[in-house]
Design a protein around this motif. Structure first.
Motif, mmCIF file in Angstrom:
data_model
loop_
_atom_site.group_PDB
_atom_site.id
_atom_site.type_symbol
_atom_site.label_atom_id
_atom_site.label_comp_id
_atom_site.label_asym_id
_atom_site.label_seq_id
_atom_site.Cartn_x
_atom_site.Cartn_y
_atom_site.Cartn_z
ATOM 1 N N CYS A 46 -5.885 -33.705 -26.237
ATOM 2 C CA CYS A 46 -5.458 -32.323 -26.488
ATOM 3 C C CYS A 46 -5.351 -31.578 -25.162
ATOM 4 N N VAL A 47 -4.355 -30.709 -25.068
ATOM 5 C CA VAL A 47 -4.184 -29.856 -23.891
ATOM 6 C C VAL A 47 -4.243 -28.408 -24.368
ATOM 7 N N ASP A 48 -5.096 -27.614 -23.725
ATOM 8 C CA ASP A 48 -5.198 -26.188 -24.074
ATOM 9 C C ASP A 48 -4.103 -25.437 -23.330
ATOM 10 N N HIS A 49 -3.079 -25.011 -24.049
ATOM 11 C CA HIS A 49 -1.930 -24.387 -23.374
ATOM 12 C C HIS A 49 -2.290 -23.036 -22.757
ATOM 13 N N ARG A 50 -3.471 -22.509 -23.117
ATOM 14 C CA ARG A 50 -3.847 -21.206 -22.535
ATOM 15 C C ARG A 50 -4.504 -21.357 -21.165
ATOM 16 N N THR A 51 -5.177 -22.491 -20.955
ATOM 17 C CA THR A 51 -5.917 -22.640 -19.698
ATOM 18 C C THR A 51 -5.455 -23.835 -18.870
ATOM 19 N N GLU A 52 -4.620 -24.703 -19.452
ATOM 20 C CA GLU A 52 -4.182 -25.900 -18.724
ATOM 21 C C GLU A 52 -2.661 -25.925 -18.654
ATOM 22 N N ASP A 53 -2.167 -26.600 -17.605
ATOM 23 C CA ASP A 53 -0.723 -26.797 -17.440
ATOM 24 C C ASP A 53 -0.421 -28.237 -17.866
ATOM 25 N N PHE A 54 0.411 -28.397 -18.888
ATOM 26 C CA PHE A 54 0.649 -29.762 -19.410
ATOM 27 C C PHE A 54 1.342 -30.671 -18.394
ATOM 28 N N THR A 55 1.923 -30.084 -17.345
ATOM 29 C CA THR A 55 2.570 -30.926 -16.327
ATOM 30 C C THR A 55 1.575 -31.379 -15.258
ATOM 31 N N ASP A 56 0.373 -30.814 -15.292
ATOM 32 C CA ASP A 56 -0.625 -31.102 -14.261
ATOM 33 C C ASP A 56 -1.405 -32.364 -14.651
ATOM 34 N N THR A 57 -0.715 -33.491 -14.666
ATOM 35 C CA THR A 57 -1.302 -34.749 -15.131
ATOM 36 C C THR A 57 -0.512 -35.918 -14.551
ATOM 37 N N ALA A 58 -1.182 -37.069 -14.432
ATOM 38 C CA ALA A 58 -0.477 -38.281 -14.008
ATOM 39 C C ALA A 58 0.138 -38.987 -15.220
ATOM 40 N N GLU A 59 -0.197 -38.497 -16.418
ATOM 41 C CA GLU A 59 0.304 -39.089 -17.674
ATOM 42 C C GLU A 59 1.834 -39.011 -17.720
ATOM 43 N N ARG A 60 2.483 -40.071 -18.173
ATOM 44 C CA ARG A 60 3.926 -40.032 -18.388
ATOM 45 C C ARG A 60 4.218 -40.452 -19.829
ATOM 46 N N TYR A 61 5.084 -39.694 -20.489
ATOM 47 C CA TYR A 61 5.340 -39.881 -21.915
ATOM 48 C C TYR A 61 6.709 -40.535 -22.146
ATOM 49 N N ASP A 62 6.798 -41.246 -23.260
ATOM 50 C CA ASP A 62 8.096 -41.786 -23.688
ATOM 51 C C ASP A 62 8.895 -40.727 -24.443
ATOM 52 N N VAL A 63 8.163 -39.857 -25.150
ATOM 53 C CA VAL A 63 8.810 -38.854 -26.011
ATOM 54 C C VAL A 63 8.034 -37.534 -25.909
ATOM 55 N N VAL A 64 8.770 -36.426 -25.802
ATOM 56 C CA VAL A 64 8.158 -35.098 -25.954
ATOM 57 C C VAL A 64 8.845 -34.406 -27.130
ATOM 58 N N LEU A 65 8.049 -33.901 -28.067
ATOM 59 C CA LEU A 65 8.574 -33.046 -29.130
ATOM 60 C C LEU A 65 8.267 -31.611 -28.727
ATOM 61 N N ASP A 66 9.341 -30.860 -28.419
ATOM 62 C CA ASP A 66 9.216 -29.537 -27.816
ATOM 63 C C ASP A 66 9.628 -28.465 -28.830
ATOM 64 N N ALA A 67 8.634 -27.795 -29.410
ATOM 65 C CA ALA A 67 8.920 -26.738 -30.391
ATOM 66 C C ALA A 67 9.056 -25.374 -29.716
ATOM 67 N N LEU A 68 9.031 -25.330 -28.381
ATOM 68 C CA LEU A 68 9.019 -24.046 -27.684
ATOM 69 C C LEU A 68 10.342 -23.738 -26.987
ATOM 70 N N GLY A 69 11.023 -24.763 -26.461
ATOM 71 C CA GLY A 69 12.302 -24.553 -25.778
ATOM 72 C C GLY A 69 12.125 -23.807 -24.460
ATOM 73 N N GLY A 70 13.225 -23.225 -23.956
ATOM 74 C CA GLY A 70 13.192 -22.466 -22.701
ATOM 75 C C GLY A 70 12.698 -23.334 -21.556
ATOM 76 N N GLU A 71 11.847 -22.745 -20.725
ATOM 77 C CA GLU A 71 11.384 -23.495 -19.542
ATOM 78 C C GLU A 71 10.476 -24.657 -19.945
ATOM 79 N N THR A 72 9.884 -24.602 -21.148
ATOM 80 C CA THR A 72 9.057 -25.740 -21.581
ATOM 81 C C THR A 72 9.912 -27.003 -21.706
ATOM 82 N N ALA A 73 11.170 -26.852 -22.122
ATOM 83 C CA ALA A 73 12.059 -28.016 -22.217
ATOM 84 C C ALA A 73 12.280 -28.619 -20.831
ATOM 85 N N THR A 74 12.575 -27.769 -19.854
ATOM 86 C CA THR A 74 12.831 -28.251 -18.487
ATOM 87 C C THR A 74 11.565 -28.857 -17.884
ATOM 88 N N ARG A 75 10.435 -28.192 -18.076
ATOM 89 C CA ARG A 75 9.193 -28.704 -17.500
ATOM 90 C C ARG A 75 8.771 -30.004 -18.193
#
Ligand SMILES: NC(=O)c1ccc[n+]([C@@H]2O[C@H](COP(=O)([O-])OP(=O)(O)OC[C@H]3O[C@@H](n4cnc5c(N)ncnc54)[C@H](OP(=O)(O)O)[C@@H]3O)[C@@H](O)[C@H]2O)c1
Length: 333
Positions: free
Chosen positions: A214-243
């Motif tokens: 789990c990532v706390d979107h209020r206190t953590e940046d989901f891009t601040d990780t070495a983890e790499r994903y095969d799929v992102v399901l993005d319900a937010l759009g905007g800059e979250t899609a680009t990031r």
């Protein structure tokens, strides 16, 4: 006789009809765009099923953010008068000409064609028979009504679009919401490793659904990780899609439910990944797959609030806070 021979399958009579039955119904209706206060419980003519359609006595109808958005703005629909609501669970009252899949009395659930088929926030609604599936016997109408739009969105994103496979890693944004909490369960069912974003108080909920991280979107940046994903399901759009592009493996895909920003397409091309926007479609195959998962105990909607049809405005006001855990449902009968 083949199943396409409709000669023996004329429009069926309405068992609820009696000489005294008034062909009217109550609906959560609006004659102007605006806040929740524009919604009025209004007597309207009861619809009749056209060819290929069913008339459903609505027991319960899910509420989705698109309901709040279309109440306030003309996005995909013409201006009011409008009755919103795409999710429905109920009992078939009448079948239109040529319907072979169902009979009056069948209990069904489904999503009306999006966007132009809305109207389930009412006592009765019509829709194409093939937008529906038989309601799983083990769940009630409230549970069933919470599923269609959100579960179809998760299914069409993760399965139809991303072809999510066992062993792959998926990031689900807004994982505690209507789409997200069902997407977490679908992704686990397919054998994926699931990371979800939500505020910290909702992390126990995500873990109960099966999330691995789990990532706390209020206190953590989901891009601040070495983890790499095969799929992102993005319900937010905007800059979250680009990031989100930046946390994909080469060949990965971000499926966005809202438009990305001006940089999303170029960022995806540069990174060698796909960035796609999805608009949910009514889908009998998807509904049947969802019903089957429910029957096997692999998928369950979390309903955090129910509101009688007459209090639909209150449901809208609560939903548009954007903090809903799972789903809100309007109860009709
Ligand atoms: N394109 C399509 O076909 C389609 C289909 C379905 C939905 N959608 C859209 O997708 C969006 C989500 O739909 P939904 O039904 O899941 O909405 P929802 O149930 O209202 O989502 C509520 C959840 O969003 C979470 N949230 C809010 N801001 C967040 C953030 N910055 N990061 C992570 N989580 C956040 C909240 O968790 P916290 O309280 O923990 O923040 C809450 O649990 C809506 O905008 C909807 O219109 C589009």
């Amino acid at each position: 006789m083949t199943s396409t021979d409709t000669s023996a399958n004329p429009a069926s009579p309405d068992p609820a009809a009696s000489p005294d039955a008034a062909p009217v119904m109550l609906a959560l209706h609006q004659t102007t765009l605006g806040g929740p206060e524009v919604l009025r419980l209004t007597e309207l003519p009861r619809p009749a099923p056209g060819p290929g359609e069913i008339l459903v006595a609505v027991h319960a109808a899910g509420l989705n953010p698109t309901d709040f958005k279309h109440r306030a703005l003309s996005i995909f629909l013409p201006p009011p008068p409008l009755t919103l609501g795409w999710d429905v669970s109920g009992t078939i009252v009448q079948t239109g000409f040529g319907v072979t899949l169902f009979r009056p009395g069948d209990e069904v659930f489904g999503m009306l064609p999006y966007p132009h088929g809305a109207g389930s926030h009412a006592e009765y609604v019509t829709g194409p028979a093939r937008a529906f599936a038989v309601k799983p016997a083990g769940i009630d109408h409230i549970q069933a009504a919470a599923l269609p739009l959100a579960a179809l969105t998760a299914w069409q994103a993760l399965v139809d679009t991303a072809d999510l496979r066992a062993g792959q890693r998926v990031l689900i944004h807004a994982a505690a919401g209507g789409v997200g909490h069902l997407a977490v369960q679908l992704a686990k069912e397919r054998g994926a490793h699931v990371t979800g974003t939500a505020s910290a108080p909702k992390h126990d909920f995500l873990r109960e659904l099966g999330a691995d991280a789990c990532v706390d979107h209020r206190t953590e940046d989901f891009t601040d990780t070495a983890e790499r994903y095969d799929v992102v399901l993005d319900a937010l759009g905007g800059e979250t899609a680009t990031r989100s592009v930046g946390v994909l493996r080469p060949g990965g895909v971000v499926v966005s439910l809202l438009p990305g920003d001006a940089d999303t397409g170029a960022a995806a091309e540069k990174a060698g990944v796909r960035a796609v926007g999805l608009l949910v479609e009514h889908d009998r195959a998807g509904m049947r797959a969802i019903a089957e998962l429910v029957e096997r105990g692999r998928l369950r909607a979390h309903v955090s609030g129910t509101f009688p049809l007459a209090e639909g405005a209150r449901a809208h006001a609560q939903g548009e806070t954007g903090r809903t855990t799972g789903k809100l449902v309007v109860t009709v009968r």
